[in-house]
Structure formats: C-alpha cells, structure tokens
Design a protein around this motif. Structure first.
Motif, PDB file in Angstrom:
ATOM      1  N   ARG A 112       0.816  -1.220   0.000  1.00  0.00           N
ATOM      2  CA  ARG A 112       0.000   0.000   0.000  1.00  0.00           C
ATOM      3  C   ARG A 112       0.849   1.269   0.000  1.00  0.00           C
ATOM      4  O   ARG A 112       0.386   2.332   0.389  1.00  0.00           O
ATOM      5  CB  ARG A 112      -0.932  -0.032   1.195  1.00  0.00           C
ATOM      6  N   GLY A 113       2.115   1.132  -0.412  1.00  0.00           N
ATOM      7  CA  GLY A 113       2.967   2.312  -0.561  1.00  0.00           C
ATOM      8  C   GLY A 113       3.469   2.886   0.743  1.00  0.00           C
ATOM      9  O   GLY A 113       3.639   4.102   0.861  1.00  0.00           O
ATOM     10  N   MET A 114       3.737   2.027   1.714  1.00  0.00           N
ATOM     11  CA  MET A 114       4.214   2.481   3.014  1.00  0.00           C
ATOM     12  C   MET A 114       5.519   1.776   3.380  1.00  0.00           C
ATOM     13  O   MET A 114       5.725   0.615   3.014  1.00  0.00           O
ATOM     14  CB  MET A 114       3.172   2.175   4.099  1.00  0.00           C
ATOM     15  N   TRP A 115       6.382   2.483   4.112  1.00  0.00           N
ATOM     16  CA  TRP A 115       7.519   1.853   4.773  1.00  0.00           C
ATOM     17  C   TRP A 115       7.026   1.353   6.118  1.00  0.00           C
ATOM     18  O   TRP A 115       6.252   2.039   6.790  1.00  0.00           O
ATOM     19  CB  TRP A 115       8.645   2.858   5.013  1.00  0.00           C
ATOM     20  N   PHE A 116       7.472   0.195   6.523  1.00  0.00           N
ATOM     21  CA  PHE A 116       7.144  -0.373   7.832  1.00  0.00           C
ATOM     22  C   PHE A 116       8.460  -0.625   8.557  1.00  0.00           C
ATOM     23  O   PHE A 116       9.363  -1.239   8.005  1.00  0.00           O
ATOM     24  CB  PHE A 116       6.378  -1.686   7.661  1.00  0.00           C
ATOM     25  N   THR A 117       8.584  -0.104   9.770  1.00  0.00           N
ATOM     26  CA  THR A 117       9.781  -0.331  10.574  1.00  0.00           C
ATOM     27  C   THR A 117       9.385  -0.909  11.928  1.00  0.00           C
ATOM     28  O   THR A 117       8.279  -0.670  12.419  1.00  0.00           O
ATOM     29  CB  THR A 117      10.585   0.970  10.807  1.00  0.00           C
ATOM     30  N   ALA A 118      10.297  -1.672  12.510  1.00  0.00           N
ATOM     31  CA  ALA A 118      10.040  -2.268  13.825  1.00  0.00           C
ATOM     32  C   ALA A 118      11.342  -2.725  14.451  1.00  0.00           C
ATOM     33  O   ALA A 118      12.343  -2.955  13.755  1.00  0.00           O
ATOM     34  CB  ALA A 118       9.099  -3.466  13.686  1.00  0.00           C
ATOM     35  N   ASP A 119      11.318  -2.839  15.767  1.00  0.00           N
ATOM     36  CA  ASP A 119      12.392  -3.510  16.499  1.00  0.00           C
ATOM     37  C   ASP A 119      11.983  -4.964  16.638  1.00  0.00           C
ATOM     38  O   ASP A 119      10.819  -5.257  16.926  1.00  0.00           O
ATOM     39  CB  ASP A 119      12.570  -2.909  17.898  1.00  0.00           C
ATOM     40  N   LEU A 120      12.910  -5.872  16.436  1.00  0.00           N
ATOM     41  CA  LEU A 120      12.649  -7.301  16.599  1.00  0.00           C
ATOM     42  C   LEU A 120      12.993  -7.716  18.021  1.00  0.00           C
ATOM     43  O   LEU A 120      13.986  -7.249  18.579  1.00  0.00           O
ATOM     44  CB  LEU A 120      13.486  -8.107  15.606  1.00  0.00           C
ATOM     45  N   THR A 121      12.169  -8.581  18.599  1.00  0.00           N
ATOM     46  CA  THR A 121      12.444  -9.076  19.951  1.00  0.00           C
ATOM     47  C   THR A 121      12.690 -10.579  19.902  1.00  0.00           C
ATOM     48  O   THR A 121      12.143 -11.290  19.052  1.00  0.00           O
ATOM     49  CB  THR A 121      11.288  -8.749  20.927  1.00  0.00           C
ATOM     50  N   TYR A 122      13.530 -11.034  20.813  1.00  0.00           N
ATOM     51  CA  TYR A 122      13.952 -12.432  20.855  1.00  0.00           C
ATOM     52  C   TYR A 122      13.795 -12.982  22.270  1.00  0.00           C
ATOM     53  O   TYR A 122      13.882 -12.231  23.244  1.00  0.00           O
ATOM     54  CB  TYR A 122      15.426 -12.552  20.438  1.00  0.00           C
ATOM     55  N   ASP A 123      13.597 -14.294  22.371  1.00  0.00           N
ATOM     56  CA  ASP A 123      13.520 -14.921  23.690  1.00  0.00           C
ATOM     57  C   ASP A 123      14.937 -15.254  24.193  1.00  0.00           C
ATOM     58  O   ASP A 123      15.927 -14.919  23.538  1.00  0.00           O
ATOM     59  CB  ASP A 123      12.612 -16.154  23.675  1.00  0.00           C
ATOM     60  N   ARG A 124      15.023 -15.889  25.353  1.00  0.00           N
ATOM     61  CA  ARG A 124      16.323 -16.218  25.968  1.00  0.00           C
ATOM     62  C   ARG A 124      17.198 -17.119  25.109  1.00  0.00           C
ATOM     63  O   ARG A 124      18.409 -17.113  25.222  1.00  0.00           O
ATOM     64  CB  ARG A 124      16.122 -16.869  27.335  1.00  0.00           C
ATOM     65  N   THR A 125      16.562 -17.913  24.235  1.00  0.00           N
ATOM     66  CA  THR A 125      17.329 -18.832  23.393  1.00  0.00           C
ATOM     67  C   THR A 125      17.772 -18.188  22.080  1.00  0.00           C
ATOM     68  O   THR A 125      18.457 -18.816  21.282  1.00  0.00           O
ATOM     69  CB  THR A 125      16.508 -20.098  23.063  1.00  0.00           C
ATOM     70  N   GLY A 126      17.345 -16.944  21.857  1.00  0.00           N
ATOM     71  CA  GLY A 126      17.699 -16.260  20.613  1.00  0.00           C
ATOM     72  C   GLY A 126      16.688 -16.430  19.509  1.00  0.00           C
ATOM     73  O   GLY A 126      16.919 -16.023  18.374  1.00  0.00           O
ATOM     74  N   ALA A 127      15.515 -17.012  19.816  1.00  0.00           N
ATOM     75  CA  ALA A 127      14.469 -17.194  18.812  1.00  0.00           C
ATOM     76  C   ALA A 127      13.607 -15.936  18.703  1.00  0.00           C
ATOM     77  O   ALA A 127      13.226 -15.340  19.710  1.00  0.00           O
ATOM     78  CB  ALA A 127      13.592 -18.395  19.167  1.00  0.00           C
ATOM     79  N   LEU A 128      13.288 -15.549  17.483  1.00  0.00           N
ATOM     80  CA  LEU A 128      12.410 -14.414  17.232  1.00  0.00           C
ATOM     81  C   LEU A 128      11.064 -14.664  17.895  1.00  0.00           C
ATOM     82  O   LEU A 128      10.475 -15.734  17.732  1.00  0.00           O
ATOM     83  CB  LEU A 128      12.223 -14.239  15.724  1.00  0.00           C
ATOM     84  N   ASN A 129      10.561 -13.662  18.659  1.00  0.00           N
ATOM     85  CA  ASN A 129       9.266 -13.873  19.293  1.00  0.00           C
ATOM     86  C   ASN A 129       8.329 -12.665  19.243  1.00  0.00           C
ATOM     87  O   ASN A 129       7.238 -12.718  19.787  1.00  0.00           O
ATOM     88  CB  ASN A 129       9.425 -14.361  20.741  1.00  0.00           C
ATOM     89  N   GLY A 130       8.728 -11.572  18.604  1.00  0.00           N
ATOM     90  CA  GLY A 130       7.807 -10.447  18.527  1.00  0.00           C
ATOM     91  C   GLY A 130       8.424  -9.189  17.960  1.00  0.00           C
ATOM     92  O   GLY A 130       9.557  -9.180  17.476  1.00  0.00           O
TER      93      GLY A 130
END
Length: 122
Positions: free
Chosen positions: A80-98
């Motif tokens: 839809r013609g937008m840039w989307f930015t975010a910080d990635l969060t990880y759990d204690r094991t290093g797995a992406l979780n949010g």
C-alpha cells in the motif's frame, strides 16, 4: 554494498520522515504443526517466525524485508505504498518472538508527495 545501504536506510529514515507509531499484534508461529520440534530445513535453522496483525491504515502485504546487521531492526515495504519499521524481539534462546516500536510512513515520489494509486504503490 546493498547491506550497507539498507543499514544506513534503517538508521536515517525514521529521523528524516515523521513516522506514525502503530499498534501491531504479533503471534509466534512454528515451522511445522505436524512436527513442532523440527528446526532444520536443509542447512537452514529456523530461528522463529511471527504472524503480524494491525488495523492501521496502510498496513499489510509486507514484503522486501531487510534486517539490520545486528538483527534488531527491520524495514519493509507494504503493498500500500508504506515503509514499515520495527524492532525485533527475541527470547532467551535467541528465537524471534515479537515486535516493538512499530511504525508506518509513506513512500514518497520524486516530488516529495506520498505515492498514490495501486500502480505506484504495489
């Protein structure tokens, strides 16, 4: 060279253009419902996945993802013609979780105005 450009873009864009903070709910997803313990696909290790949901106008159809070299920030383009930015969060094991600090801002044309119409924004 592309990686350096994208890393610079991740740092500069939010400061140059006023982004609208948006609410995004993210849900962890697993690689295989049939075999939840599976982590490998060939030589690749699955480090987590998320399903993102938002009612924000302009959110959706996110593609062209690029992750900062340290793995903490992402920038993507929406259908839809937008840039989307975010910080990635990880759990204690290093797995992406949010995600956190999620924002949208318009992709602008050479005239400085937000792109309009499906032909220009998708």
């Amino acid at each position: 060279m592309k990686r350096i450009f994208c890393a610079a873009l991740l740092c500069l864009l939010p400061g140059l253009i006023a982004a609208d903070q948006i609410s995004v709910r993210s849900f962890e997803v697993i690689l295989s419902h049939d075999s939840p313990a599976v982590e490998l696909v060939g030589d690749l290790k699955f480090r987590g996945g998320i399903d993102m949901r938002s009612g924000a106008e302009g959110f959706g159809g996110v593609s062209g993802l690029d992750i900062s070299p340290d793995g903490r920030r992402l920038i993507a383009v929406s259908d839809r013609g937008m840039w989307f930015t975010a910080d990635l969060t990880y759990d204690r094991t290093g797995a992406l979780n949010g995600l956190s600090n999620t924002a949208l801002f318009p992709i602008r044309g050479l005239d400085g105005k937000p792109l309009k119409g499906r032909k220009s924004t998708d």
